[in-house]
Design an enzyme around this catalytic site. Structure first.
Site, PDB file in Angstrom:
ATOM      1  CB  THR A 100      43.457  49.132  42.037  1.00 17.91           C
ATOM      2  OG1 THR A 100      44.720  49.636  42.470  1.00 17.91           O
ATOM      3  CG2 THR A 100      42.935  48.140  43.061  1.00 17.91           C
ATOM      4  CE  LYS A 175      47.152  48.810  45.056  1.00 21.23           C
ATOM      5  NZ  LYS A 175      47.006  49.624  43.847  1.00 21.23           N
ATOM      6  CE  LYS A 244      39.411  52.246  42.842  1.00 16.89           C
ATOM      7  NZ  LYS A 244      40.787  51.810  42.510  1.00 16.89           N
TER       8      LYS A 244
END
Length: 298
Positions: A100, A175, A244
């Site tokens: 990611t 994503k 994050k």
């Protein structure tokens, strides 16, 4: 068959690697302290390398499955990094980034890979380590359409649903959109469950009413074991990763001037969890943190 190299044999990567081997591909992986145990993979014939450069020089396709943009950048551009391994090789080595990451970083790295004679796909995943082990991940792929088709048989070894989202960077953008919506639902449920707990509403009543109404869905199913019995295994995702990913989303939204007021609130909720709790706690444990007595304001 193409020789595959993989960097990042963690909770998700171990399942990916296992399924690649099951489908007969020769696989090499990078030795790293953050890996899950490699005994079963080595017994199945997987070889190992000590440096990304060495791994990249020996394979046709490199799959990255690391934490985020800083780690991807370090693996590719660092001393003894993957880009060094591409030098002197026949042009065409493929880098597939399943991490990611921040899309602008992805686009910059893809350009460097192509300048070194390689090709690049961003292919982040959704679902959990359970589906990774079962070969049933969802992949969101950004990159050239022809390269996507070329790599699709490999991706199908560990994925059930594979979506071509658009050019390089589109996979990582999709994503982050997915994780924002998913973590937003989870954060909202955790806050509601914490409020219910402090106001004396029985957890089984809360879950039953939500499930029969507008609060039903996958997020509730994943959070339900913790709400009812403090079992966090329904969503094996670290609080640090949630913070994050939400930080990456707010960065992406800020870069393009998109509305992000709700996203900022979700991001701060998970940042608070890092400040006040264990970064390696699983996301469902957010319920207990938010239910603690004292000032409930974020």
């Amino acid at each position: 068959m193409k020789k595959i190299g993989m960097i990042g044999i963690g909770m998700m990567g171990h399942g990916i690697a296992t399924n690649i081997v099951k489908h007969g591909y020769p696989l090499a992986v990078l030795e790293h302290a953050g890996n899950q145990p490699l005994d079963a993979l080595k017994a199945a014939g997987v070889t190992t390398y000590g440096k990304p450069r060495e791994l990249a020089a020996a394979v046709d396709i490199v799959i990255l499955c690391v934490t985020g943009s800083p780690q991807v950048e370090a693996v590719l551009m660092g001393d003894d990094g993957v880009l060094q391994g591409l030098q002197g090789r026949k042009a065409g080595t493929v880098i597939i980034d399943c991490s990611t990451a921040i899309p602008t970083s992805t686009e910059r790295l893809a350009k460097l890979v192509m300048e070194a004679g390689g090709r690049f796909l961003d292919s982040p995943m959704t679902r959990t380590p359970k589906e990774a082990a079962e070969g049933r991940l969802n992949l969101l792929v950004g990159g050239d359409a022809a390269l996507f088709e070329e790599c699709k048989p490999l991706l199908a070894c560990f994925a059930e649903n594979i979506t071509h989202a658009g050019p390089v960077g589109a996979g990582h953008r999709m994503k982050l959109l997915h994780n924002y919506v998913s973590l937003g639902f989870v954060g909202l449920l955790a806050e509601a469950a914490a409020c219910a707990e402090r106001s004396g509403v029985a957890p089984e009543v809360l879950v039953d009413v939500l499930a029969k109404g507008g609060g039903g869905g996958l997020a509730l199913e994943r959070m339900k074991p913790y709400i009812l019995s403090r079992d966090p295994s329904g969503l094996r995702f670290f609080m640090s990763n949630a913070a994050k990913d939400m930080g990456y989303y707010t960065t992406m939204a800020g870069d393009i001037g998109a509305a992000r007021a709700i996203a900022d609130g979700v991001h701060e909720t998970f940042e608070r969890a890092l400040r006040e709790g264990d970064p390696q706690a699983l996301v469902p444990e957010l319920v207990s943190l938010l239910a603690k007595k004292g000032d409930g304001a974020i």
